[in-house]
Each structure stands twice: as structure tokens, then as C-alpha cells.
Design an enzyme around this catalytic site. Sequence first.
Site, PDB file in Angstrom:
ATOM      1  N   ARG A  51       4.003  -9.650  58.467  1.00 43.42           N
ATOM      2  CA  ARG A  51       3.022 -10.482  59.149  1.00 43.42           C
ATOM      3  C   ARG A  51       1.610  -9.929  59.125  1.00 43.42           C
ATOM      4  NH1 ARG A  51       7.611 -11.492  60.739  1.00 43.42           N
ATOM      5  NH2 ARG A  51       7.789  -9.264  60.493  1.00 43.42           N
ATOM      6  N   THR A  52       1.459  -8.684  59.486  1.00 42.09           N
ATOM      7  CA  THR A  52       0.101  -8.180  59.686  1.00 42.09           C
ATOM      8  C   THR A  52      -0.645  -8.151  58.348  1.00 42.09           C
ATOM      9  OG1 THR A  52       0.999  -6.839  61.460  1.00 42.09           O
ATOM     10  CG2 THR A  52      -1.232  -6.326  60.756  1.00 42.09           C
ATOM     11  N   LYS A  80      -0.124  12.225  46.466  1.00 39.73           N
ATOM     12  CA  LYS A  80      -0.646  13.441  45.818  1.00 39.73           C
ATOM     13  C   LYS A  80      -1.323  14.346  46.838  1.00 39.73           C
ATOM     14  CE  LYS A  80      -1.787  10.452  41.941  1.00 39.73           C
ATOM     15  NZ  LYS A  80      -2.933   9.728  41.399  1.00 39.73           N
ATOM     16  N   ARG A 101      -2.712   0.284  58.185  1.00 38.17           N
ATOM     17  CA  ARG A 101      -1.511   0.613  58.981  1.00 38.17           C
ATOM     18  C   ARG A 101      -1.014   1.970  58.524  1.00 38.17           C
ATOM     19  NH1 ARG A 101       3.505  -3.234  60.191  1.00 38.17           N
ATOM     20  NH2 ARG A 101       1.927  -3.979  61.659  1.00 38.17           N
ATOM     21  N   HIS A 129      -1.543  -1.450  68.515  1.00 34.15           N
ATOM     22  CA  HIS A 129      -1.559  -2.515  67.502  1.00 34.15           C
ATOM     23  C   HIS A 129      -2.521  -3.600  68.010  1.00 34.15           C
ATOM     24  CE1 HIS A 129      -0.444  -5.090  64.313  1.00 34.15           C
ATOM     25  NE2 HIS A 129       0.863  -5.035  64.386  1.00 34.15           N
TER      26      HIS A 129
HETATM   27  N1   CP Z   1       4.177  -7.921  64.261  1.00 33.04           N
HETATM   28  C1   CP Z   1       4.032  -7.083  63.197  1.00 33.04           C
HETATM   29  O1   CP Z   1       3.258  -6.129  63.212  1.00 33.04           O
HETATM   30  O2   CP Z   1       4.792  -7.439  62.119  1.00 33.04           O
HETATM   31  P1   CP Z   1       4.777  -6.679  60.724  1.00 33.04           P
HETATM   32  O3   CP Z   1       5.339  -5.311  60.933  1.00 33.04           O
HETATM   33  O4   CP Z   1       5.620  -7.528  59.797  1.00 33.04           O
HETATM   34  O5   CP Z   1       3.342  -6.611  60.260  1.00 33.04           O
END
Ligand code: CP
Length: 305
Positions: A51-52, A80, A101, A129
Site C-alpha cells: 500500500r504505502t 554493499k 521505508r 508511520h
Molecule cells: N499499511 C501499510 O503500511 O501497508 P504496507 O506495508 O503494504 O505499505
Amino acid sequence: MFHLIDIKDLSVEEIKGLLDTAEDIIANPDKYAEVCKRKKLATLFFEPSTRTRLSFEAAMLELGGSVLGFSEASSSSATKGETVGDTVQVVGCYADIIAMRHPKEGAPMAAALKSPVPIINAGDGGHNHPTQTLTDLLTIRREKGRLDNLTIGLCGDLKFGRTVHSLIMAMSRYENVKFILISPEELKIPDYIRRGVLDKNGIEYVEIDRMEPVMDQLDVLYMTRVQRERFFNEADYQRLKDVYILTRQMLNRAKDDTIVMHPLPRVNEIPVDVDDDPRAKYFTQALNGKYVRMALIMKMLGVKA
Ligand code: CP
């Protein structure tokens, strides 16, 4: 330069502005179709995502911009030994904004110290998040019509669930929001949230290990997955993974206007036959993530419609 590392980097007024822009994007998508023409978003995902990452990429494409990046650390020079600081200094030569991320808490913050372009924390370990929280706030405001005067049940892995930590930080700034924290002892919220956010701000909350007694009190039920990837041993994960399952029977105890949210992915905590219940909002929530990320990219690039 403005980086979004923590939801508290945004004031309540700024969040309102983002949610209002997201609403306008939903109502008038054509108005925004070219506002990021010739701008590039880099998605640097050192940890898996559906999703993100894809909603960030869809968001930039729907704004008329372009995207580049990687979806796993193994295809980057991190393998590396390159640091995130060096990575973003380089990627900043190719892109105007970066969504990152990383499995290590604080990595996006370390990147922001070196980055020549804005950094968005797209999830750092079990910490924060913030863009999931913007997604959640848009969903709550659209579905409930308000962000205040709510009783919010947070259920599952409250220890490692970064979406829960950011959501508590955000919702604690609205009037008369109460939390019911439903988790086993081992997965209770960390102390920096309990003391540093809830106690410090005088927020009303209870901690409980069962769903049944509180189902009829909730305006929002926010389910979470028990996070296998953050456990230190498999035996503990197996013992705790199915501790909360929101069956249809369980949901019958809730109010007619309770909404059920989940940042997704889910495992067993919401059976698929709950999806048809009109109170289940988790797929709408995933869609809202694209619109609010469009609004965020525009704000951080200083772009207007
Ligand atoms: N909600 C969320 O962060 O989903 P993903 O891990 O798929 O990005």
C-alpha cells in the site's frame, strides 16, 4: 527544509489543510492532473510494502509527476554497505522528494540530516508511520464527520505496531478523544507512548486484554496485525498471532455506526466474511491513502493547483 519524520512535525492546522486538499482532490481530480509535471518522487523501500509504496507512486503519477526507486534493500547499494545518508545525498541528485521505508527506527531521521530534498518517513521499524496516520485521519473524518469526541479501540500488536503509535500521537491532540487499548500483556503500548503522550497530555485511556467487554463502547475499532517480522522468536509469535479475531459474531456486539479500520495487510485478525459488513472501512482506508499522499507531496514540494 521540511521533512515528515513524525506526525508531530505537522500541526493540527496543517493536518486539516492536508485533509481538506485530499477532499478537493477526490472531488476534482482533473484540477490536480498536472500540478507535479516534471517533478520526481523516489521511493526507497528497504522493507516490503504494498500500500504505502504503490499509493505514493500512484499519487505522484496522478499529479502528473514521475517515480523512480527500489522496493527492496537487496537491489540497492545498501547491500554493499552504503549508509542511508549517502544514499539520499545521491538520490537527491535525481529526485525532488523521497519517501523512505526502513526496518531500523530512526533511519528516515538520519537520512533527513543529509538529504538535499524533503524526506517522508514511510514507516521506520516498530516506531512511526506518519503517512498511514494521515490516511487514518482522512478515513475517520470522512466516515465519522469529526476527529474529536471519539472513543477509539486499538486492538492487537500495540507494542510493535508503528501505525498505532503515530495514530495515538495524532488523535491525542483532538478534544475528548478516549482510547481503549486492547492487547495481551506482551504487546502493550511502549512506555514512551503511555507516559510521553497519553499521561503527559492527560488523555483518558484504559488497557484491557479482551475485546468483548468494550465492543459496544467504540466509535472506531482499529485492528492490527501481530507483526511476525519484529518478534525475537517464532514461539512467541505463534502463541500470540491469533489472540484477537474480529468475527461477525464479535462485530454484532458493536454499535451500528462503529467503523472498523485496519492499516493492512491483515492475516487472520479479520476474517474475509467481515468485509461485506458496511462498517468495514479498511479498503476505503487504503484508497484514502493515495489522496492524502497526493496532498502531502504537493505541500512538501510547495505546489498548488
Ligand atoms: N499499511 C501499510 O503500511 O501497508 P504496507 O506495508 O503494504 O505499505
